[in-house]
Motif scaffolding. Structure first.
Motif, PDB file in Angstrom:
ATOM      1  N   GLN A   1      38.095  10.203  68.162  1.00 36.16           N
ATOM      2  CA  GLN A   1      38.443  11.500  68.760  1.00 36.16           C
ATOM      3  C   GLN A   1      39.716  11.430  69.598  1.00 36.16           C
ATOM      4  N   THR A   2      40.172  10.206  69.905  1.00 35.69           N
ATOM      5  CA  THR A   2      41.397  10.073  70.712  1.00 35.69           C
ATOM      6  C   THR A   2      42.642  10.175  69.840  1.00 35.69           C
ATOM      7  N   GLY A   3      42.445  10.316  68.517  1.00 39.29           N
ATOM      8  CA  GLY A   3      43.584  10.428  67.613  1.00 39.29           C
ATOM      9  C   GLY A   3      44.012   9.084  67.051  1.00 39.29           C
ATOM     10  N   CYS A   4      43.385   7.991  67.459  1.00 37.66           N
ATOM     11  CA  CYS A   4      43.715   6.677  66.907  1.00 37.66           C
ATOM     12  C   CYS A   4      43.240   6.624  65.456  1.00 37.66           C
ATOM     13  N   GLY A   5      43.990   5.938  64.628  1.00 35.78           N
ATOM     14  CA  GLY A   5      43.550   5.741  63.246  1.00 35.78           C
ATOM     15  C   GLY A   5      42.612   4.550  63.202  1.00 35.78           C
TER      16      GLY A   5
ATOM     17  N   GLY B   1      49.076   5.515  68.635  1.00 33.27           N
ATOM     18  CA  GLY B   1      50.439   5.992  68.901  1.00 33.27           C
ATOM     19  C   GLY B   1      50.790   5.776  70.364  1.00 33.27           C
ATOM     20  N   PRO B   2      51.913   6.354  70.825  1.00 33.03           N
ATOM     21  CA  PRO B   2      52.323   6.131  72.216  1.00 33.03           C
ATOM     22  C   PRO B   2      51.348   6.748  73.230  1.00 33.03           C
ATOM     23  N   ARG B   3      50.725   7.875  72.880  1.00 30.42           N
ATOM     24  CA  ARG B   3      49.778   8.479  73.847  1.00 30.42           C
ATOM     25  C   ARG B   3      48.556   9.035  73.123  1.00 30.42           C
ATOM     26  N   ILE B   4      47.374   8.569  73.550  1.00 28.75           N
ATOM     27  CA  ILE B   4      46.149   9.050  72.899  1.00 28.75           C
ATOM     28  C   ILE B   4      45.733  10.402  73.494  1.00 28.75           C
ATOM     29  N   LYS B   5      44.811  11.056  72.814  1.00 28.87           N
ATOM     30  CA  LYS B   5      44.300  12.352  73.302  1.00 28.87           C
ATOM     31  C   LYS B   5      42.984  12.138  74.047  1.00 28.87           C
TER      32      LYS B   5
ATOM     33  N   ALA C   1      41.310   3.420  79.172  1.00 23.38           N
ATOM     34  CA  ALA C   1      42.264   3.890  78.164  1.00 23.38           C
ATOM     35  C   ALA C   1      42.528   5.387  78.324  1.00 23.38           C
ATOM     36  N   LEU C   2      41.494   6.139  78.686  1.00 22.31           N
ATOM     37  CA  LEU C   2      41.628   7.601  78.760  1.00 22.31           C
ATOM     38  C   LEU C   2      42.331   8.080  80.029  1.00 22.31           C
TER      39      LEU C   2
ATOM     40  N   GLU D   1      46.199  12.468  76.893  1.00 18.76           N
ATOM     41  CA  GLU D   1      46.635  13.853  77.064  1.00 18.76           C
ATOM     42  C   GLU D   1      45.388  14.718  77.200  1.00 18.76           C
ATOM     43  N   GLY D   2      45.132  15.284  78.386  1.00 13.74           N
ATOM     44  CA  GLY D   2      43.948  16.125  78.575  1.00 13.74           C
ATOM     45  C   GLY D   2      42.876  15.444  79.418  1.00 13.74           C
ATOM     46  N   THR D   3      41.741  16.116  79.508  1.00 11.24           N
ATOM     47  CA  THR D   3      40.658  15.673  80.398  1.00 11.24           C
ATOM     48  C   THR D   3      39.444  15.193  79.599  1.00 11.24           C
ATOM     49  N   SER D   4      38.897  14.039  79.978  1.00 12.09           N
ATOM     50  CA  SER D   4      37.681  13.513  79.348  1.00 12.09           C
ATOM     51  C   SER D   4      36.577  13.473  80.399  1.00 12.09           C
ATOM     52  N   VAL D   5      35.344  13.631  79.955  1.00 12.21           N
ATOM     53  CA  VAL D   5      34.213  13.622  80.892  1.00 12.21           C
ATOM     54  C   VAL D   5      33.195  12.572  80.447  1.00 12.21           C
TER      55      VAL D   5
END
Ligand code: EPU
Length: 419
Positions: free
Chosen positions: A270-274, A287-291, A316-317, A321-325
């Protein structure tokens, strides 16, 4: 006291062969006590907790020696039934020796493990289950004195009110040589329980249902020795993947237990990592910045998201980019690493069991102290993505569970040394 010095900013690239699992090796070392002849454990991680377990075995008269990643345990001369307080306190999981000693000797004296970095660590479920198996247990001055009523413990029907990993292991260890059948309802389903049962079956035990919430054990009079390879460490996998997610890069983890790591991988995706997997490898590109992770990350017993991976993923989070809970549902005090992350510039708010992590552009290196094993790993993870130098002290916590972490990180191109 040794420290890690980490200079952040390098991408992590390369291949890494995962160590054997700490949480599988420890109960299996205790289980070796139950056998009448030699056990050979391959893929045994070289960790301070594993050495603490070997000191307990040696103290009890079981010769335990290491050659590389192979541990040879000879339980034929087992003589002691008492683990001194000092050895018990070297690691919390020493409590799993209780079930094994009862299974082989019918008696044991151990110590109350007390609290630890993760908060109070009660053993009420261990004790009430063993009592159901006709073990007489007395607590005197912090010591726990246990003795089975007859020659062997008796099988029983046990329903756990929470699927405790340690309690499930202790019951299995006592039940494999008990008289009759033991049924554990609401048993822990962690993969390390399955590895313990696989080892015990090779020694002649009759166990079914491991990996499910109802485990049935039919006691045998005695068990023999065997050779066994410890399963790979799924939490070490989560840790090196989190480091790469934080720092950016591309890694291949070899010797991975892929299905068992799935609850972590599905959140990481879900962070956009492959993330790509084969039977025993995990490939990841960041990539340079995960989600940030969209869904609330709730730690749960397996097959839920593992509490042991909460701190490293949180690190890591912090720059996503954005908020994780996060919601920590297993341990009361498992957010102690957040102070260090905040010191490095992270935006984290903790309210009870919930932690809200607002991604910031960057972290800055700072002197920090490892608070516990996984919290310490989280600090390394944050340090690898931070600007500047981070000095991490109290790394004895990290050495309990990660084999030469600095060598692994260096091999991937990270700038990390032990001083
Ligand atoms: N609990 C009780 N009473 C009990 C037993 C447990 O209240 O009699 C509570 C604990 O206090 C805790 C929760 O139940 O809040 C879960 O404890 P559990 O017994 O499942 O954990 P454990 O056996 O003490 C093992 C791992 C931990 C891992 C947990 C959960 C080993 C050696 N340790 O601990 O690993 O976090 O299961 O998966 O296997 C680590 O590796 O960093 C680590 C802490």
């Amino acid at each position: 006291m040794q420290r890690f010095i980490v200079n952040g900013g390098n991408r992590l690239c390369g291949e890494l062969t995962l160590q054997g699992s700490k949480n599988s090796a420890l109960p299996i070392m205790a289980a070796a006590l139950l056998c009448s002849s030699e056990c050979v454990l391959h893929g045994c991680p070289r960790l301070t907790d594993v050495y603490a377990a070997s000191r307990i075995l040696n103290h009890l008269g079981c010769r335990c020696s290491f050659s590389g990643h192979t541990a040879v345990i000879d339980p034929s001369q087992l003589s002691g039934t008492e683990v001194p307080e000092k050895l018990m306190h070297e690691m919390r999981s020493s409590i799993i020796f209780m079930g094994a000693m009862l299974g082989r000797m019918g008696e044991c004296t151990v110590s109350v493990p007390g609290g630890c970095e993760l908060g109070p660590r009660p053993i009420d479920m261990h004790l009430s289950a063993l009592r159901k198996m006709d073990v007489d247990i007395r607590e005197r001055g912090g010591r726990i004195i246990c003795r089975v009523s007859g020659k062997r413990a008796h099988g029983a029907k046990i329903s756990l009110n929470f699927p405790s990993v340690g309690a499930t292991e202790n019951i299995i260890l006592c039940a494999v040589t008990a008289e009759g059948e033991t049924v554990i309802n609401n048993a822990a389903r962690e993969p390390e329980i399955c590895d313990l049962c696989a080892f015990l079956r090779k020694c002649g035990a009759d166990i079914s249902g491991d990996g499910e919430s109802r485990i049935v054990i039919r006691g045998k009079e005695s068990l023999g020795g065997c050779g066994h390879t410890i399963m790979p460490d799924r939490i070490a996998a989560a840790t090196y993947l989190s480091m790469t997610a934080a720092a950016g890069g591309e890694i291949i983890l070899k010797n991975a237990c892929v299905p068992e790591t799935e609850p972590f991988l599905s959140v990481l995706e879900q962070t956009g990592c492959g993330v790509y997997t084969t039977a025993d490898r995990i490939y990841m590109r960041s990539g340079p910045r995960i989600k940030a992770v969209r869904d609330r990350i709730r730690t749960m017993p397996h097959p839920g998201f593992p509490t042991d991976a909460q701190a490293v993923l949180m690190a890591a989070l912090t720059t996503a980019e954005g908020t994780s809970v996060f919601e920590e549902n297993i341990f009361d005090c498992r957010y102690r690493h957040t102070d260090a992350l905040i010191k490095m510039g992270a935006d984290i708010q903790v309210l009870g069991k919930v932690a809200v992590v607002k991604g910031v552009e960057k972290l800055n290196g700072a002197p920090v102290e490892a608070t516990d094993l996984r919290g310490g790993a989280a600090m390394v993870c944050a340090a690898l993505s931070a600007e500047g130098t981070t000095e991490i002290s109290m790394i004895n916590h990290i050495d309990r569970g990660y084999e030469n972490m600095e060598e692994a990180v260096k091999a991937l191109g990270g700038d990390m040394i032990r001083v």
